[in-house]
Design a protein around this motif. Structure first.
Motif, PDB file in Angstrom:
ATOM      1  N   ALA A 136       0.835  -1.209   0.000  1.00  0.00           N
ATOM      2  CA  ALA A 136       0.000   0.000   0.000  1.00  0.00           C
ATOM      3  C   ALA A 136       0.869   1.258   0.000  1.00  0.00           C
ATOM      4  O   ALA A 136       0.612   2.208  -0.737  1.00  0.00           O
ATOM      5  N   ALA A 137       1.918   1.259   0.824  1.00  0.00           N
ATOM      6  CA  ALA A 137       2.785   2.430   0.886  1.00  0.00           C
ATOM      7  C   ALA A 137       3.563   2.610  -0.420  1.00  0.00           C
ATOM      8  O   ALA A 137       3.740   3.735  -0.899  1.00  0.00           O
ATOM      9  N   ARG A 138       4.030   1.513  -0.995  1.00  0.00           N
ATOM     10  CA  ARG A 138       4.770   1.604  -2.258  1.00  0.00           C
ATOM     11  C   ARG A 138       3.906   2.147  -3.392  1.00  0.00           C
ATOM     12  O   ARG A 138       4.428   2.691  -4.374  1.00  0.00           O
ATOM     13  N   SER A 139       2.580   2.036  -3.239  1.00  0.00           N
ATOM     14  CA  SER A 139       1.691   2.583  -4.268  1.00  0.00           C
ATOM     15  C   SER A 139       1.706   4.106  -4.270  1.00  0.00           C
ATOM     16  O   SER A 139       1.279   4.741  -5.235  1.00  0.00           O
ATOM     17  N   VAL A 161       6.652   0.066   8.739  1.00  0.00           N
ATOM     18  CA  VAL A 161       6.501  -0.548   7.416  1.00  0.00           C
ATOM     19  C   VAL A 161       6.100   0.511   6.396  1.00  0.00           C
ATOM     20  O   VAL A 161       6.638   0.568   5.281  1.00  0.00           O
ATOM     21  N   LEU A 162       5.152   1.365   6.777  1.00  0.00           N
ATOM     22  CA  LEU A 162       4.678   2.396   5.856  1.00  0.00           C
ATOM     23  C   LEU A 162       5.782   3.409   5.539  1.00  0.00           C
ATOM     24  O   LEU A 162       5.951   3.816   4.385  1.00  0.00           O
ATOM     25  N   ALA A 163       6.522   3.823   6.565  1.00  0.00           N
ATOM     26  CA  ALA A 163       7.612   4.783   6.344  1.00  0.00           C
ATOM     27  C   ALA A 163       8.640   4.206   5.371  1.00  0.00           C
ATOM     28  O   ALA A 163       9.137   4.900   4.476  1.00  0.00           O
ATOM     29  N   PHE A 164       8.955   2.932   5.543  1.00  0.00           N
ATOM     30  CA  PHE A 164       9.889   2.258   4.640  1.00  0.00           C
ATOM     31  C   PHE A 164       9.312   2.208   3.224  1.00  0.00           C
ATOM     32  O   PHE A 164      10.004   2.501   2.248  1.00  0.00           O
ATOM     33  N   GLY A 165       8.032   1.856   3.116  1.00  0.00           N
ATOM     34  CA  GLY A 165       7.397   1.735   1.808  1.00  0.00           C
ATOM     35  C   GLY A 165       7.307   3.042   1.057  1.00  0.00           C
ATOM     36  O   GLY A 165       7.479   3.091  -0.161  1.00  0.00           O
ATOM     37  N   GLY A 167       9.355   5.532   1.481  1.00  0.00           N
ATOM     38  CA  GLY A 167      10.683   6.086   1.285  1.00  0.00           C
ATOM     39  C   GLY A 167      11.605   5.182   0.504  1.00  0.00           C
ATOM     40  O   GLY A 167      11.326   4.828  -0.654  1.00  0.00           O
ATOM     41  N   GLU A 168      12.677   4.760   1.161  1.00  0.00           N
ATOM     42  CA  GLU A 168      13.706   3.972   0.482  1.00  0.00           C
ATOM     43  C   GLU A 168      13.181   2.635  -0.021  1.00  0.00           C
ATOM     44  O   GLU A 168      13.685   2.073  -0.988  1.00  0.00           O
TER      45      GLU A 168
END
Length: 363
Positions: A136-139, A161-165, A167-168
């Motif tokens: 979801a975050a990578r989207s 998890v969301l912060a990672f997705g 960002g980097e």
């Protein structure tokens, strides 16, 4: 949503359409009439989200056929892709935002790439579903994360998890790990990305939720701990708690919505009907207006009443020129046309420079 000055009100239709496209459209119609900002559905493939022998939750057993499994119940409530497309288009024509909650990766892909929804709602039960959160975050979509059944630690893990997705980890060649998630969460860049993209909803995951287990003060805790927009997803009976949450600063209110609480299905009993939803929206709008700002000063409507309702120092009886002012010959009465009563003690013992009739304002 970051720039909204009004509470964002979501009519949580969920599975209260009972698998019927026409009922779903009717729910959208009534939500629009009630003043909702968004309607929210649930997107899932039963085969993807549970085993066939998964038992029902207790509230589901109370409200549906006790002989069927949770899988059998959920399977009947699926909306296929064509129905989603129709309902999104129908919502746009009604000028209400269409949101949905994905419960599996293919459903998330469909909401992101086919429906191209700007907001993805993540349900409380998925807060530990790191693969779904990462996807979801990578989207790059904005995420509303519900926090029912969670500790602060659970929420921090999910936000990592969301912060990672965002960002980097946005590139698929970045390797996810608990350490990478934690590093992303505690980084300045990660915190900025979370503030830009994530809102949290306080929630009690029971249907209906007991009032004594709702703990609305958690709204302040979430805001203080995570520094994100905070809202409230309500599962209690009635509309009192969404109103209280608004007064406590919730910027998003989500409430289950049904045409009739007596309809068959797992969530109808814990939902509100159109007239009640309409009242809730009306009261929320009144409360958000009433909250105003924190600067205490006379407001425009008060200024015209200030002179009438405040008092002046006046003669309690006739006072002769040259007589001393005393507590016996002075009193205070409306309107505020002379000296303020705050000057009362400054006058005591001073000489009257003129004669005053009873009730004459002292100047």
């Amino acid at each position: 949503m970051n720039n909204r000055s009004k509470v964002f009100i979501i009519a949580e239709i969920g599975v209260n359409h009972n698998g019927s496209l026409e009922m779903a459209k009717s729910l959208i119609d009534f939500a629009v009439e009630a003043g909702a900002d968004a309607v929210k559905f649930q997107t899932f493939r039963a085969d993807q989200i549970m085993l066939h022998n998964t038992p029902k939750a207790s509230y589901q057993t109370r409200n549906t056929d006790i002989t069927e499994t949770q899988y059998e119940m959920i399977k009947k409530l699926e909306l296929d892709e064509q129905m989603h497309l129709i309902l999104k288009e129908y919502s746009l024509k009604q000028h209400v935002q269409f949101i949905s909650t994905p419960f599996d990766a293919p459903s998330l892909d469909f909401l992101v790439h086919t429906l191209q929804l700007p907001i993805i709602k993540i349900a409380s039960g998925e807060i530990t579903n790191a693969p779904l959160l990462l996807k979801a975050a990578r989207s790059g979509k904005r995420i509303i994360l519900s926090t029912g059944m969670s500790t602060l630690g659970d929420i921090e893990d999910a936000l990592g998890v969301l912060a990672f997705g965002y960002g980097e980890g946005k590139e698929n060649n970045s390797i996810p790990s608990r350490k990478a998630f934690k590093n992303a969460y505690y980084s300045e860049a990660g915190q900025i990305l979370l503030c830009q993209n994530v809102s949290l909803l306080h929630c009690t995951s029971e249907y209906p939720a007991p009032f004594e287990e709702t703990n609305l003060r958690v709204l302040g805790t979430l805001r203080q701990c995570f520094g994100l927009q905070v809202g409230y997803s309500d599962h209690t009976l009635g509309i009192a708690l969404p109103l209280a949450a608004t007064a406590l600063g919730a910027v998003i209110i989500e409430k289950h919505f049904t045409l009739d609480r007596n309809l068959p299905g797992p969530d109808h009993k814990a939902s509100i009907e159109p007239k009640e939803f309409s009242r809730m929206v009306c009261y929320i709008r009144q409360i958000e207006q009433a909250l105003g700002n924190s600067y205490k000063k006379p407001v425009a409507s008060e200024l015209k009443n200030q002179k009438i309702t405040r008092k002046s120092i006046v003669a309690a009886r006739s006072i002769l020129k040259g007589e001393l002012f005393t507590e016996d010959n002075l009193t205070v009465k409306r309107p505020a046309e002379g000296l303020s009563p705050l000057e009362f003690w400054e006058l005591l013992g001073k000489t009257a420079h003129k004669s005053y009739e009873r009730d004459e304002v002292i100047t």
